[in-house]
Scaffold this active site. Sequence first.
Site, PDB file in Angstrom:
ATOM      1  N   ARG A  72     -36.221 -10.339 -22.918  1.00 11.74           N
ATOM      2  CA  ARG A  72     -35.352 -11.378 -22.703  1.00 11.74           C
ATOM      3  C   ARG A  72     -35.774 -12.765 -23.003  1.00 11.74           C
ATOM      4  O   ARG A  72     -36.799 -13.028 -22.971  1.00 11.74           O
ATOM      5  CB  ARG A  72     -34.827 -11.299 -21.346  1.00 11.74           C
ATOM      6  CG  ARG A  72     -34.150  -9.897 -20.665  1.00 11.74           C
ATOM      7  CD  ARG A  72     -34.097  -9.946 -19.211  1.00 11.74           C
ATOM      8  NE  ARG A  72     -33.288  -8.703 -18.981  1.00 11.74           N
ATOM      9  CZ  ARG A  72     -33.840  -7.600 -18.538  1.00 11.74           C
ATOM     10  NH1 ARG A  72     -35.213  -7.504 -18.504  1.00 11.74           N
ATOM     11  NH2 ARG A  72     -33.249  -6.652 -18.129  1.00 11.74           N
ATOM     12  N   HIS A 160     -29.777 -13.437 -26.524  1.00  7.93           N
ATOM     13  CA  HIS A 160     -29.769 -12.062 -26.146  1.00  7.93           C
ATOM     14  C   HIS A 160     -29.301 -11.225 -27.276  1.00  7.93           C
ATOM     15  O   HIS A 160     -29.367  -9.815 -27.364  1.00  7.93           O
ATOM     16  CB  HIS A 160     -28.660 -11.934 -24.799  1.00  7.93           C
ATOM     17  CG  HIS A 160     -28.935 -10.929 -23.986  1.00  7.93           C
ATOM     18  ND1 HIS A 160     -30.072 -11.163 -23.167  1.00  7.93           N
ATOM     19  CD2 HIS A 160     -28.482  -9.948 -23.779  1.00  7.93           C
ATOM     20  CE1 HIS A 160     -30.005 -10.056 -22.457  1.00  7.93           C
ATOM     21  NE2 HIS A 160     -29.013  -9.188 -22.753  1.00  7.93           N
ATOM     22  N   HIS A 186     -34.033  -1.278 -18.159  1.00  9.90           N
ATOM     23  CA  HIS A 186     -32.760  -1.020 -17.342  1.00  9.90           C
ATOM     24  C   HIS A 186     -32.987  -0.285 -16.089  1.00  9.90           C
ATOM     25  O   HIS A 186     -33.663   0.718 -16.181  1.00  9.90           O
ATOM     26  CB  HIS A 186     -31.843  -0.495 -18.427  1.00  9.90           C
ATOM     27  CG  HIS A 186     -31.389  -1.357 -19.254  1.00  9.90           C
ATOM     28  ND1 HIS A 186     -30.683  -1.139 -20.577  1.00  9.90           N
ATOM     29  CD2 HIS A 186     -31.192  -2.855 -19.315  1.00  9.90           C
ATOM     30  CE1 HIS A 186     -30.519  -1.935 -21.446  1.00  9.90           C
ATOM     31  NE2 HIS A 186     -30.705  -3.067 -20.697  1.00  9.90           N
TER      32      HIS A 186
END
Length: 213
Positions: A72, A160, A186
């Site tokens: 990120r 992103h 995640h």
Amino acid sequence: KTVNLRIQAMNKYLDCMGKSRLRLKSVKVQQRSYLENVISNADYVFLKNKLKKEENQEWYFVVRFLAATGARVSELIQMKVEHVQMGYFDIYTKGGKIRRIYIPKALRKEATEWLGKVNRTTGYLFLNRFGERITTRGIAQQLKNYALKYGLNEKVVYPHSFRHRFAKNFLEKFNDISLLADLMGHESIETTRIYLRRSSAEQQEIVDKVITW
């Protein structure tokens, strides 16, 4: 999802104030059947090659690190020269877990050569013109500027988007969605499943090619 989190907070507050009758209903989350605004591999290659050809090393590596690590942008700006030397960067997540962002061998080699030429042995990897750590907003704005400069769609050239590209490319070369979920940090594999879907541009291309009746 973000709107629903805000609504949930408002409702808790209203309950606390004894005004439960004013509670708001949550918004239904519409799951898309395609990925939106993902940079194509061709455009990614075009952009990085342009930056390299113009010897714009710092921004070449910004693009390379985003697309080759899946980081990120908030994680990218925390990376240091020392992490390139180690080959990985450990991030501590909200739940107290550690997520390791790996820096691929080819990228490590290339980045080490660049850092050697500019005589950088320590500190943050990406700096602004004042020699300070670059901001997430600074990266987003500069990528938009390069999109305009090179005639690319600015809607797909944002930080992103390169994380999405990383995920798509990874699954095409190594079809292990469980590993990808771990690499991307995640919590649920369901979040990662979206990368099994095609982008709207890819869907359009397939429809145009296949449907001839």
